[in-house]
Design an enzyme around this catalytic site. Structure first.
Site, PDB file in Angstrom:
ATOM      1  N   GLY A   6       0.825  -1.200   0.000  1.00  0.00           N
ATOM      2  CA  GLY A   6       0.000   0.000   0.000  1.00  0.00           C
ATOM      3  C   GLY A   6       0.857   1.247   0.000  1.00  0.00           C
ATOM      4  N   ASN A   7       0.319   2.299  -0.603  1.00  0.00           N
ATOM      5  CA  ASN A   7       1.084   3.544  -0.663  1.00  0.00           C
ATOM      6  C   ASN A   7       0.136   4.726  -0.824  1.00  0.00           C
ATOM      7  OD1 ASN A   7       0.808   3.168  -3.724  1.00  0.00           O
ATOM      8  ND2 ASN A   7       2.155   1.484  -3.137  1.00  0.00           N
ATOM      9  N   GLY A  37       9.075  -0.534   0.685  1.00  0.00           N
ATOM     10  CA  GLY A  37       9.751  -1.587   1.450  1.00  0.00           C
ATOM     11  C   GLY A  37       9.849  -1.340   2.936  1.00  0.00           C
ATOM     12  N   GLU A  67       5.345   2.233  -6.771  1.00  0.00           N
ATOM     13  CA  GLU A  67       4.143   2.570  -7.552  1.00  0.00           C
ATOM     14  C   GLU A  67       4.090   4.038  -7.957  1.00  0.00           C
ATOM     15  OE1 GLU A  67       2.616   0.409  -8.812  1.00  0.00           O
ATOM     16  OE2 GLU A  67       2.277  -1.316  -7.533  1.00  0.00           O
ATOM     17  N   HIS A  87      -3.212   3.872  -2.791  1.00  0.00           N
ATOM     18  CA  HIS A  87      -3.290   2.486  -3.258  1.00  0.00           C
ATOM     19  C   HIS A  87      -3.319   1.612  -2.008  1.00  0.00           C
ATOM     20  CE1 HIS A  87      -2.459  -1.424  -4.746  1.00  0.00           C
ATOM     21  NE2 HIS A  87      -1.187  -1.424  -4.419  1.00  0.00           N
ATOM     22  N   HIS A 143      -4.715  -2.217  -0.024  1.00  0.00           N
ATOM     23  CA  HIS A 143      -4.855  -3.649  -0.296  1.00  0.00           C
ATOM     24  C   HIS A 143      -6.138  -4.182   0.331  1.00  0.00           C
ATOM     25  CE1 HIS A 143      -0.377  -4.662  -1.381  1.00  0.00           C
ATOM     26  NE2 HIS A 143      -0.891  -3.711  -2.134  1.00  0.00           N
ATOM     27  N   HIS A 189      -4.302  -7.319  -7.063  1.00  0.00           N
ATOM     28  CA  HIS A 189      -3.352  -6.390  -6.472  1.00  0.00           C
ATOM     29  C   HIS A 189      -3.947  -5.498  -5.380  1.00  0.00           C
ATOM     30  CE1 HIS A 189       0.100  -3.310  -7.484  1.00  0.00           C
ATOM     31  NE2 HIS A 189       0.052  -3.621  -6.212  1.00  0.00           N
TER      32      HIS A 189
END
Lengths: 217, 626
Positions: free
Chosen positions: A33-34, A51, A81, A100, A102, A162
């Site tokens: 996720g970002n 990361g 991303e 983004h 999950h 995704h």
């Protein structure tokens, strides 16, 4: 257009707050996720790092990048991303925040081939149409292109295999979209399971008409 | 620079001819151009050594260097490098060392150690917390590497001293002699022989300073929180459990493991020499270099009636293949013994294995005769014969003298068409990845400055499906694909120069985007990822220029004919040859070099290096653009 409510510094804290909230709700995972936000009045964004454990980010961890992906400030590696985030900002000048996440149930329903239905008012008003983006490898230009092609006129997308992408004028809006997606998906899943697989009833067409008329899609 | 972080800012210079020792400040402009480690060492060598000299001439120099991240808390920051003119490639020479020696040099207060001249008598250099002295090594001359390390520690009364030394092979100028430090080896390009030619037995280092970084708390926090993602790379678990040889089985499926001097594609013996089998049968203990969470280093123990009790380093993939599959040797115990012989005498296992393979194939074809071998019947799959040959190389006697020349020079001396079976590029023996299995590796071998090198780029990782978005490697590059490989190889070579300039190990696989952050937090110097890549590109060009002046030309950017015209008849690479020419053309173009493979003025100008290069070439009396 830009969100001038928050200063750049406050924006970074806001990104951290959103990430923590989504992590606590199980909508982003330890490494997945970002979140990004456009810096008011500029072509730069702040984005979460790649990361790094997502439940405990600090403002120092965020990275300021240009829409070309050049790092302007920060020492971490920007989320892989970033091409998808910047592709969205390029084609949607009205958007200042991209998340983004999950969402497990939303993503699971998509994997099962089940579309989100207009089963609640939120689904009709808040989400409207939610396109599914075919799978492309995370972090690639290909994924960024597929998203950019489908992002006009929508507030959310599902990335096959995704997760989801939610957009907003500001972070609060994008956060609300992510949560709404999951709420609708859970409601739909419960209805399907409890009814033994029956298609849940949707809000009648005539009541969806106003939304259809007000919006492009 | 008022205060140094990451870097120590100091270089020690030792002249073995007159015993003069000086401490100098590092030129900040050098670090800005090429960083530390291999970058700094390469630039010093280019500026100070005439590439046309004999490698064993006193005017050749050895430059040991560490990077700004060496000895920090960044994972895998153990690395040191040594460069010099190579007696094997007759051009660029470079080798890398893990373990603990580099960290000790950093803690002793130095970014680099420049060794010049030649001593009349055997000596060793002792570096101790900023002090440097020369000590007599007469009693050490002739000792094997493990004995040398023990003797120096005993003489200094310090069990913590870290010793990088040569064995008998280096003393006797075996052209691929290595430099050994506690089972870790700077093996390639024969710089151990350069030490031997200078009568320098060892460099012993003891450092107690703390490595100073600019923002330690932030660096610690960043490192700690990145472990989950760093350890997620699929190969890490294999390397941790079985070492590099844990990948042999996977490489074999690709047709990548060389068999019988690169002539066959299938061999049953793999099952007995691959990493999992070796670890399950012979593991003594797991080891790790400084600050390494992976720990691909294993120690082995075997008791065998032929070899006695052997304790030493577990063969890594390159050893297991070059002394195993390449020679059809499927005796795992023998591989442990052979590894020990190579490390004790101090010579490179890859070059030894490939040179022996050349000799066996030529003997089989009648090109090498029994008079040449001193009565030895050379044959495939005979571990006792290989053991004998390795000892002859280490002692540099009998047929071992010829084998100690490396396969290029040995084949030129033997003649009779044996050159065709010598598997080398620019004189450096081909490592254990058959380029017919990975086109990009073929281009990498052909263009690496030190000759056939698998580590300067490791392009096969990408050709196995890895993507590196930070380096704009977004799409999948298929292994038999040709288009795009020129760009890919140049990109990866440059990036690996960056890692080697910083003192980082490639096997830890830190995503490039994080490396710039580590650099900033450690040094306080802001260099973004593209800036670091530019440093890597400069290093490629500097080494290339050194080779150009040394006489290396585009015609040397090639591969043994076997890879270009003889497809394997079986295995995972069956039917394929390396399509070098189109990849090479693309490579030169991407590099901004002309069709002779020469860096152009325009390229050097773009890299902000034209002034320094022109001045150096002028001082050498060379005009490469005429």
């Amino acid at each position: 257009m830009s969100d001038s409510i928050f200063s750049e510094e406050e924006l970074r804290f806001e990104i951290i707050r959103v990430m923590k909230t989504l992590y606590d709700k199980g909508l982003v995972s330890a490494l997945g996720g970002n979140v990004s936000a456009r810096i008011p009045g500029s072509d730069s964004i702040w984005i979460t790092p790649s990361g790094v454990f997502k439940g405990d980010l600090k403002p120092d961890d965020l990275i300021k990048i240009s829409l070309d992906g050049d790092v302007i400030e920060g020492f971490m590696r920007p989320s892989v991303e970033w091409p998808m985030h910047t592709a969205i900002y390029r084609v949607r000048p009205d958007i200042n925040a991209v998340i983004h996440a999950h969402n497990p149930i939303t993503t699971g329903l998509a994997l099962a081939g089940i579309e989100l239905k207009p089963i609640t008012v939120e689904a009709v008003v808040t989400l409207r149409s939610v396109p599914v983006v075919p799978f492309a490898y995370p972090g690639t230009d290909e994924l960024a292109k597929l998203v950019a092609e489908r992002v006009k006129g929508v507030r959310a997308l599902i990335l096959q295999n995704h997760g989801v992408v939610a957009l907003g004028y500001n972070l609060v809006e994008a956060e609300a979209i992510v949560e709404t997606l999951e709420e609708v998906a859970i409601t739909q899943l419960v209805a399907i399971l409890v009814s033994g697989g029956r298609e849940p009833p949707t809000i009648p067409e005539k009541d969806r008409e106003l939304v259809s008329r007000l919006y492009l899609r | 620079m008022d205060e140094w972080y990451g870097y120590t800012g100091r270089i020690a210079r030792v002249n073995l001819s007159d015993g003069k020792i000086s401490i100098e400040e590092v030129k900040a402009e050098y670090l800005d151009l090429v960083l530390g480690g291999v970058g700094l060492a390469s630039l010093i060598l280019f500026m100070e050594v005439d590439p046309r000299i004999d490698a064993f001439a006193p005017s050749n120099k050895l430059v040991f260097a560490v990077g700004p991240l060496t000895g920090t808390m960044v994972p895998g920051s153990s690395r040191a490098v040594v460069v010099g003119r190579s007696p094997l490639t007759l051009g660029w020479g470079e080798s890398h060392l893990g373990g603990f020696w580099g960290v000790e040099l950093k803690r002793a207060g130095f970014d680099a150690l420049v060794i010049e001249g030649e001593s009349d008598n055997p000596v060793y250099i002792y570096v101790d917390d900023g002090r440097v002295e020369l000590r007599d090594a007469s009693s050490l001359w002739g000792l094997k590497t493990s004995e040398t390390e023990e003797s120096i520690a005993s003489e200094l009364g310090d069990s913590e001293v870290k010793v990088a030394c040569i064995g008998p092979a280096g003393e006797k100028l075996v052209r691929y002699a290595s430099i050994v430090s506690g089972e870790r080896v700077a093996g390639r390009t024969g710089l151990g022989a350069v030490m031997g030619s200078k009568r320098l037995k060892a460099v012993a280092v003891r450092g107690r300073y703390q490595v100073k970084v600019r923002w330690p708390d932030k660096l610690r926090s960043m490192v700690a929180r990145l472990y989950p993602s760093i350890m997620s790379f699929p190969t890490i678990q294999i390397l941790s459990s079985y070492g590099t040889n844990g990948e042999m089985d996977s490489f074999y499926q690709y047709g990548d493991v060389p068999i019988k001097n690169f002539t066959e594609g299938e061999w049953d013996g793999i099952a007995k020499i691959e990493g999992q089998y070796m670890v399950e049968h012979y593991l003594k203990r797991h080891r790790a270099c400084f600050g390494c969470p992976v720990g691909c280093w294993k120690e082995a123990r075997v008791e065998d009636p032929r070899y006695g009790l052997i304790e030493g380093r577990m063969p890594e993939y390159e050893s297991a293949a070059s002394l195993g599959s390449l020679l059809l040797n499927d005796d795992p115990a023998s591989l442990i013994y052979m590894e020990k012989i190579c490390n004790d005498y101090g010579f490179d296992v890859i070059s030894a294995g490939v040179t022996i393979a050349w000799a066996i194939e030529c003997f089989e074809k009648g090109l090498i005769k029994i008079e040449d071998t001193g009565g030895l019947q050379l044959r495939w799959g005979d571990p006792l014969l290989i053991v004998d040959l390795l000892k002859l190389i280490g002692e540099r006697v009998g047929f071992g003298y010829m084998l100690g020349e490396g396969c290029r020079l040995a084949s030129m001396k033997i003649g009779r068409g044996s050159e065709k079976y010598a598997m080398h590029v620019k004189g450096l023996e081909v490592p254990m990845h058959d380029p017919r299995a990975f086109n990009g590796m073929g281009l990498q071998y052909a263009t690496s400055n030190r000759g056939a090198c698998h580590l300067q780029g490791l392009v096969m990782r990408i050709e196995q499906g890895e993507r590196v978005p930070d380096l704009k490697i977004y799409r999948r590059f298929y292994r038999f694909e040709v288009e795009g490989k020129g760009w890919l190889v140049a990109t990866m070579q440059d990036w690996h120069h960056v890692l080697e300039s910083l003192g980082l190990c490639k096997f830890v696989q830190i995503p490039p985007g994080h490396v710039a952050g580590f650099y900033l937090l450690a040094t306080g110097i802001e260099k973004r990822l593209p800036d670091l890549q530019k440093c890597g590109e400069r290093i490629s060009n500097i080494q290339r220029l050194f080779n150009v002046v040394a006489g290396v030309t585009a015609s040397d950017d090639t591969l043994p004919d076997r890879f270009l015209s003889e497809p394997l008849k079986e295995g995972g690479a069956k039917g394929h040859i390396v399509e070098l020419k189109p990849m090479l053309d693309e490579y030169y173009k991407c590099r901004g070099w002309d069709d002779r493979g020469m860096p152009t003025r325009e390229k050097l100008e773009e890299l902000s290096m034209l002034g320094i290069v022109e001045a150096r070439l002028k001082s050498l009396g060379v005009n490469i653009w005429s």
